[in-house]
Scaffold this motif. Structure first.
Motif, short mmCIF file in Angstrom:
data_model
loop_
_atom_site.label_atom_id
_atom_site.label_comp_id
_atom_site.label_asym_id
_atom_site.label_seq_id
_atom_site.Cartn_x
_atom_site.Cartn_y
_atom_site.Cartn_z
N TYR A 72 54.69 32.01 -18.19
CA TYR A 72 55.31 32.00 -16.87
C TYR A 72 54.34 32.43 -15.77
O TYR A 72 54.40 31.93 -14.65
N ASP A 73 53.45 33.35 -16.09
CA ASP A 73 52.54 33.91 -15.08
C ASP A 73 51.21 33.16 -14.99
O ASP A 73 50.28 33.65 -14.34
N ALA A 74 51.11 31.99 -15.60
CA ALA A 74 49.83 31.27 -15.60
C ALA A 74 49.33 30.98 -14.20
O ALA A 74 48.12 31.00 -13.95
N ASP A 75 50.23 30.74 -13.26
CA ASP A 75 49.80 30.42 -11.89
C ASP A 75 49.14 31.60 -11.20
O ASP A 75 48.11 31.46 -10.55
N ILE A 76 49.73 32.79 -11.35
CA ILE A 76 49.12 33.95 -10.69
C ILE A 76 47.95 34.50 -11.52
O ILE A 76 47.00 35.05 -10.96
N ASP A 77 48.01 34.35 -12.84
CA ASP A 77 46.88 34.77 -13.67
C ASP A 77 45.62 34.00 -13.31
O ASP A 77 44.51 34.54 -13.39
N ALA A 78 45.78 32.75 -12.91
CA ALA A 78 44.63 31.90 -12.62
C ALA A 78 43.84 32.37 -11.40
O ALA A 78 42.64 32.07 -11.28
N VAL A 79 44.47 33.11 -10.48
CA VAL A 79 43.78 33.54 -9.26
C VAL A 79 43.39 35.01 -9.29
O VAL A 79 42.83 35.52 -8.31
N LYS A 85 40.78 34.53 -17.33
CA LYS A 85 40.25 34.01 -18.60
C LYS A 85 41.27 34.03 -19.72
O LYS A 85 40.93 33.75 -20.88
N ARG A 86 42.52 34.35 -19.42
CA ARG A 86 43.55 34.32 -20.45
C ARG A 86 43.73 32.89 -20.95
O ARG A 86 43.39 31.93 -20.26
#
Length: 309
Positions: A72-79, A85-86
């Motif tokens: 779910y958090d892939a969008d905010i993890d990316a920035v 790097k997850r």
């Protein structure tokens, strides 16, 4: 959740290490340890094989929560530099695959824990996964600066799950183990946020440092650290505590409180001058805080088992 760009090529084949990283093994290690302590210090002993199965399925449940969080958090993890790097934001694991793994492991962990121990423990594990994946990840994290405060309950449930797996019920000791982690979580993460604020700004996460500023965050760290100390001492005075736990609780919380006072006294000019050295030191110590507290409970348990208490 918004669409995220996949940085890796479609030909990339995920490795075993990618799937392990998807389950957040560092977080899982704390979950497993605190759940194990909750199970060991409970007044009812499980057969060693039952205990092993209980901890295994609690660990799988923790991994399932991590996978759902990363999906779910892939969008905010990316920035965010800390999370870019997850496996999902880096493109090593597809979002749909992460979701399927998270849902599958959730079902397996809950059903198998119920079969291995009791329905109460399984229900509590199911609620823990739901709380972390839905209430915290999908709602609180992006909506309120109290995300860490309320969401911290998800990380505080494991020792209670371990206790319930052994006893089938909740007691004061289990509640205080929960409260210890619950009250520790805000100062732990807010200290991190003080020297990682740009990440939360960039991702649009309403961390307290972003919504209320760093001076307010420093005050909140002090308040929660003050409230944490009596919980730690209170746990040491219950049936699962003992002289080692009490002595360590006093020493650790005195040091923790000193660190919180040092952080409270600083301003941003002082912090930037030494690259947030005090905040980073407080955060590093907080990583050991829970392991030492729960380790002391096991030490006192061994003393009682040997007839020395």
């Amino acid at each position: 959740m918004t669409e995220v760009s996949i940085n890796a090529s479609r030909e990339y084949e995920p490795t075993f290490g990618d799937y392990v990283a998807l389950l957040k093994p560092r977080v899982m290690s704390l979950v497993v340890f605190t759940a194990l302590v909750g199970l060991l210090v409970a007044p009812v002993s499980l057969h060693p094989f039952e205990a092993f199965c209980a901890i295994l399925f609690i660990a799988i449940g923790a991994g399932a929560s991590g996978a759902l969080n990363m999906w779910y958090d892939a969008d905010i993890d990316a920035v965010m530099r800390r999370t870019a790097k997850r496996p999902v934001p880096s493109g090593r694991v597809a979002p749909g695959e992460a979701l399927a793994i998270g849902l599958g492991l959730s079902g397996i962990s809950v059903v198998m824990l119920g079969l291995a121990t009791n329905l109460e423990a399984a229900a509590l594990l199911a609620f823990t996964i739901f709380f972390y994946a839905v209430i915290y990840t999908m709602w609180l994290k992006r909506w309120t600066p109290q995300n860490i405060v309320i969401g911290g309950a998800a990380g505080a449930f494991p020792p209670m799950v371990g206790w319930v797996a052994a006893t089938g019920s909740v007691s004061l000791e289990a509640v205080l183990m929960f409260a210890l982690i619950f009250m520790w979580t805000p100062p732990h993460f807010w200290a991190l946020a003080l020297f990682m604020r740009s990440d939360y700004d960039d991702a649009g996460v309403p961390m307290l440092t972003v919504t209320h500023g760093r001076p307010a965050t420093r005050r909140h760290i002090l308040v929660y650290t003050v409230l944490l100390a009596p919980v730690a001492v209170g746990l040491a005075l219950t049936s699962v505590g003992g002289p080692v736990t009490l002595a360590l609780a006093v020493a650790l919380n005195a040091w923790f409180l000193k660190g919180a006072v040092d952080i409270w006294r600083r301003d941003e000019v002082m912090a930037e001058a030494d690259n947030y050295a005090v905040e980073k030191k407080f955060f590093r110590f907080s990583l050991y805080y829970l392991f030492l507290h729960f380790g002391a409970l096991v030490f006192d348990l061994s003393l009682r088992s040997a007839g020395w208490l």
